[in-house]
Design an enzyme around this catalytic site. Structure first.
Site, PDB file in Angstrom:
ATOM      1  CG  HIS A   1       4.876  -8.411   7.110  1.00 33.07           C
ATOM      2  ND1 HIS A   1       6.107  -8.517   7.700  1.00 33.07           N
ATOM      3  CD2 HIS A   1       4.818  -7.178   6.562  1.00 33.07           C
ATOM      4  CE1 HIS A   1       6.768  -7.385   7.512  1.00 33.07           C
ATOM      5  NE2 HIS A   1       6.019  -6.560   6.823  1.00 33.07           N
TER       6      HIS A   1
ATOM      7  CG  HIS B   1       4.921  -6.545  -2.544  1.00 30.51           C
ATOM      8  ND1 HIS B   1       4.510  -5.238  -2.578  1.00 30.51           N
ATOM      9  CD2 HIS B   1       6.151  -6.557  -1.977  1.00 30.51           C
ATOM     10  CE1 HIS B   1       5.457  -4.474  -2.060  1.00 30.51           C
ATOM     11  NE2 HIS B   1       6.461  -5.239  -1.675  1.00 30.51           N
TER      12      HIS B   1
END
Length: 172
Positions: free
Chosen positions: A43, A131
């Protein structure tokens, strides 16, 4: 009262997660010692809160809902492989956000103040960079092969998704 390791995150959907797992498998063939992130844990982390008292979780959820609820959904692309601090000496392997990067930063920024005010979050020293963490390098074994594999995948494309929800998550 028990404490829960808590963070705020954006889900990527099953399709992109499957592509990320395939990327992990490809990079894993380098022979490097990497602790790969489990598929269900792939995630975009917005904020890591650390250990939060269980009794404070409702306040955290309410603050996230109040801050992120009014924000519009937006498209995001998951792309480009990299490493912190760099490809030559990787410690953390990641995939970045292309389209939608500014919107992800805006969500992060909208959440930061209310969570600081709640007292359950400390601002990071470094600038926030959206990220997806793929894995953490455990040793220098296979470092040259890993660098080669990372360079081959630098322009990797993971696909697009629509970000419409912010999740309060816990981990063990």
């Amino acid at each position: 009262m028990s404490r829960v390791r808590t963070f705020i995150a954006l889900d990527l959907g099953q399709e992109i997660r499957a592509r990320l797992v395939t990327l992990q498998e490809t990079l894993g063939r380098s022979g490097a010692e990497v602790k790969w992130v489990e598929p269900e844990n792939l995630h975009i982390t917005l904020l890591f809160l650390g250990e939060v008292d269980q009794r404070d979780l409702n306040d955290v959820c309410r603050a996230v809902q109040d801050a992120a609820g009014p924000l519009p959904s937006f498209p995001a692309s998951i792309e480009k492989v990299g490493a912190f601090p760099n490809l030559r000496r990787p410690r953390t392997l990641w995939v970045g956000v292309g389209q939608g990067e500014r919107a992800v930063i805006d969500v992060h920024d909208a959440l930061e103040r209310p969570l600081l005010e709640l007292g359950c979050y400390r601002r990071e020293e470094r600038k926030y960079t959206p990220h997806v963490t793929l894995g953490r390098v455990k040793s220098e074994k296979g470092a040259l092969e890993l660098e080669t594999a990372l360079r081959k995948k630098e322009s990797w494309q993971g696909g697009e998704t629509t970000i419409g929800e912010v999740h309060v998550m816990s981990s063990e």
